[in-house]
Design an enzyme around this catalytic site. Sequence first.
Site, PDB file in Angstrom:
ATOM      1  N   PRO A 144       8.673  28.765 -83.541  1.00  0.00           N
ATOM      2  CA  PRO A 144       7.865  29.326 -82.448  1.00  0.00           C
ATOM      3  C   PRO A 144       8.748  29.900 -81.347  1.00  0.00           C
ATOM      4  O   PRO A 144       9.921  29.542 -81.222  1.00  0.00           O
ATOM      5  CB  PRO A 144       7.085  28.101 -81.939  1.00  0.00           C
ATOM      6  CG  PRO A 144       7.980  26.946 -82.247  1.00  0.00           C
ATOM      7  CD  PRO A 144       8.694  27.306 -83.526  1.00  0.00           C
ATOM      8  N   CYS A 145       8.180  30.792 -80.574  1.00  0.00           N
ATOM      9  CA  CYS A 145       8.883  31.331 -79.413  1.00  0.00           C
ATOM     10  C   CYS A 145       9.066  30.196 -78.406  1.00  0.00           C
ATOM     11  O   CYS A 145       8.200  29.339 -78.327  1.00  0.00           O
ATOM     12  CB  CYS A 145       8.087  32.481 -78.800  1.00  0.00           C
ATOM     13  SG  CYS A 145       8.054  33.915 -79.895  1.00  0.00           S
ATOM     14  N   PRO A 146      10.162  30.126 -77.695  1.00  0.00           N
ATOM     15  CA  PRO A 146      11.239  31.108 -77.524  1.00  0.00           C
ATOM     16  C   PRO A 146      12.438  30.888 -78.443  1.00  0.00           C
ATOM     17  O   PRO A 146      13.502  31.453 -78.208  1.00  0.00           O
ATOM     18  CB  PRO A 146      11.642  30.892 -76.078  1.00  0.00           C
ATOM     19  CG  PRO A 146      11.549  29.402 -75.910  1.00  0.00           C
ATOM     20  CD  PRO A 146      10.324  29.018 -76.741  1.00  0.00           C
TER      21      PRO A 146
END
Length: 75
Positions: free
Chosen positions: A13-15
């Site tokens: 997942p981001c970041p």
Amino acid sequence: MVIDFTLDLRGEPCPFPVIYSLETLKDMKKGEVLQVIADCPASFKNVPEEVVKHGYTLAKEPYKDGQDLYFFIQV
């Protein structure tokens, strides 16, 4: 273009794609190219912005292949 290293960050997942890309780029030599593969939609904007902000260049424009996002970053 020769790809020296590949980071497959699909599922992260981001970041994390930005964080892992910047950490890897720090250890690479000038002129080397890092290929990053991610699938977090926000990465398509965030990865190019952050790597350029940190002094790296895009060796090729990012592109999408289905959900996969491809980046080519030169040190």
